[in-house]
Design a protein around this motif. Structure first.
Motif, PDB file in Angstrom:
ATOM      1  N   THR A 158       0.498  -1.465  -0.036  1.00 24.74           N
ATOM      2  CA  THR A 158      -0.041   0.026   0.362  1.00 24.74           C
ATOM      3  C   THR A 158       1.121   1.419   0.119  1.00 24.74           C
ATOM      4  N   GLU A 159      -0.052   2.016  -0.603  1.00 24.79           N
ATOM      5  CA  GLU A 159       1.422   3.472  -1.082  1.00 24.79           C
ATOM      6  C   GLU A 159       0.396   4.310  -0.709  1.00 24.79           C
ATOM      7  N   VAL A 160       0.507   5.561   0.210  1.00 27.04           N
ATOM      8  CA  VAL A 160      -0.299   6.259   0.431  1.00 27.04           C
ATOM      9  C   VAL A 160       0.760   8.069   0.196  1.00 27.04           C
ATOM     10  N   MET A 161      -0.219   8.965  -0.830  1.00 23.63           N
ATOM     11  CA  MET A 161       0.585   9.660  -0.780  1.00 23.63           C
ATOM     12  C   MET A 161      -0.468  11.202  -0.217  1.00 23.63           C
ATOM     13  N   VAL A 162       0.186  11.663   1.197  1.00 26.98           N
ATOM     14  CA  VAL A 162      -0.577  12.672   2.274  1.00 26.98           C
ATOM     15  C   VAL A 162      -0.175  14.123   1.602  1.00 26.98           C
ATOM     16  N   THR A 163      -1.920  14.343   1.758  1.00 25.39           N
ATOM     17  CA  THR A 163      -1.172  16.693   1.477  1.00 25.39           C
ATOM     18  C   THR A 163      -1.014  16.563   3.314  1.00 25.39           C
ATOM     19  N   PHE A 164       0.439  17.709   3.275  1.00 24.58           N
ATOM     20  CA  PHE A 164       0.419  18.470   4.953  1.00 24.58           C
ATOM     21  C   PHE A 164       0.502  19.713   4.602  1.00 24.58           C
ATOM     22  N   GLU A 165      -0.070  21.029   5.081  1.00 25.32           N
ATOM     23  CA  GLU A 165       0.211  22.253   5.293  1.00 25.32           C
ATOM     24  C   GLU A 165       0.610  22.204   6.736  1.00 25.32           C
ATOM     25  N   PRO A 166       2.029  23.078   6.581  1.00 24.86           N
ATOM     26  CA  PRO A 166       2.092  23.333   8.506  1.00 24.86           C
ATOM     27  C   PRO A 166       1.469  24.758   9.289  1.00 24.86           C
ATOM     28  N   ALA A 167       0.623  25.421   7.841  1.00 27.75           N
ATOM     29  CA  ALA A 167       0.021  26.863   7.636  1.00 27.75           C
ATOM     30  C   ALA A 167      -0.610  26.855   9.524  1.00 27.75           C
ATOM     31  N   PHE A 168      -1.224  26.130   9.079  1.00 29.97           N
ATOM     32  CA  PHE A 168      -2.867  25.843   9.892  1.00 29.97           C
ATOM     33  C   PHE A 168      -1.968  25.388  11.512  1.00 29.97           C
ATOM     34  N   LEU A 169      -1.114  24.887  11.874  1.00 36.18           N
ATOM     35  CA  LEU A 169      -1.116  24.519  13.032  1.00 36.18           C
ATOM     36  C   LEU A 169       0.052  25.792  13.436  1.00 36.18           C
ATOM     37  N   THR A 170       0.914  25.894  12.638  1.00 34.46           N
ATOM     38  CA  THR A 170       2.119  26.814  12.827  1.00 34.46           C
ATOM     39  C   THR A 170       1.132  28.689  13.194  1.00 34.46           C
ATOM     40  N   ARG A 171       0.050  28.507  13.096  1.00 29.88           N
ATOM     41  CA  ARG A 171      -0.846  30.205  12.933  1.00 29.88           C
ATOM     42  C   ARG A 171      -2.196  29.762  14.007  1.00 29.88           C
ATOM     43  N   PHE A 172      -2.692  28.940  14.120  1.00 27.91           N
ATOM     44  CA  PHE A 172      -3.346  28.955  15.463  1.00 27.91           C
ATOM     45  C   PHE A 172      -3.756  27.813  16.374  1.00 27.91           C
ATOM     46  N   ALA A 173      -3.098  26.908  16.216  1.00 25.52           N
ATOM     47  CA  ALA A 173      -2.755  25.889  16.918  1.00 25.52           C
ATOM     48  C   ALA A 173      -2.081  26.101  18.558  1.00 25.52           C
ATOM     49  N   GLU A 174      -1.586  27.151  18.416  1.00 30.15           N
ATOM     50  CA  GLU A 174      -0.630  27.131  20.043  1.00 30.15           C
ATOM     51  C   GLU A 174      -1.734  27.403  21.226  1.00 30.15           C
TER      52      GLU A 174
END
Ligand code: SAM
Length: 227
Positions: A158-174
């Motif tokens: 099984t191969e998986v291609m996943v999209t990950f964008e750091p922007a949401f976590l760096t901006r809003f998660a803290e």
């Protein structure tokens, strides 16, 4: 439907090139292979460019060694209007195929949340150990629990291609518990939260690299494709 930005065009190019190499190899060795998407979209962009399900379908339909192989395509999308458009686009692409390709390539389109619908469907068809490519292309989330990637990664074919964008976590998660929990689920731990102590210019790269490292953990067989 929305405009296809250059970022998305690059992602589509990556997907297409990868599948062009992947499909003939697997089709030369296996009778049935599967392709699945958890965030399928509408199948088309505003100026008529094809979406990822159409791109993938066309690659498989054109793959050398395809005869007499079978292909199962599973697409999940939670927005009802996009599901309708996707059904239409997949009918169009199927109508363009000659000989028995549409009979040998089944397309199952589901309306709803990809999780747990997609992993359940993959388990129920009994094909988890069989060759499969899974595209998990959310808007960037993070939406993909690491536990799901681990489950898929336990199957070497099984191969998986996943999209990950750091922007949401760096901006809003803290300062938001719920957002931080999404990050914990995506990384499978809380280590990523060290990003909050970093200086802004480094946050994005640091989180992306940490996600890559997470995907490469020895317990998982996941292969990392990043954009
Ligand atoms: C980035 S777009 C997908 C684009 C598509 N893969 C392409 O390249 O043509 C993300 C899609 O995921 C859908 N979506 C968002 N959350 C979802 C969820 N939890 N389950 C299923 N689909 C979801 C959105 O409605 C949107 O159409």
């Amino acid at each position: 439907m929305w405009e296809r930005d250059p970022h998305t065009a690059a992602k589509h190019n990556l997907l297409q090139q990868y599948l062009k190499a992947w499909a003939p190899i697997l089709m030369s060795r296996h009778d049935v292979i599967s392709y699945a998407e958890g965030f399928a979209g509408a199948g088309v962009y505003k100026r008529g460019e094809p979406g990822s399900p159409v791109i993938a379908y066309e690659v498989f339909a054109d793959a050398p060694h395809r005869l007499p192989k079978r292909m199962r395509v599973t697409l999940v999308e939670e927005d009802a209007r996009r599901v309708k458009e996707l059904q239409h686009q997949m009918e169009l692409v199927r109508s363009r195929q000659t000989d028995s390709i549409p009979q040998r390539m089944t397309v199952d389109i589901r309306h709803g949340d990809f999780h747990p619908a997609l992993p359940q469907k993959l388990r129920n068809t009994g094909a988890l150990g069989k060759p499969r490519f899974v595209l998990l292309d959310s808007f960037g989330g993070p939406d993909i629990p690491f536990s799901l990637l681990q489950e898929l990664g336990h199957h070497p074919r099984t191969e998986v291609m996943v999209t990950f964008e750091p922007a949401f976590l760096t901006r809003f998660a803290e300062n938001h518990d719920g957002h931080r929990q999404l990050g914990d689920a995506a990384f499978g731990s809380q280590q990523w939260q060290a990003v909050f102590q970093q200086l802004s210019p480094h946050k994005f790269t640091s989180l992306r690299e940490q996600y890559r490292a997470t995907l490469r953990q020895p317990a998982s067989h996941t292969r990392c494709t990043s954009k």
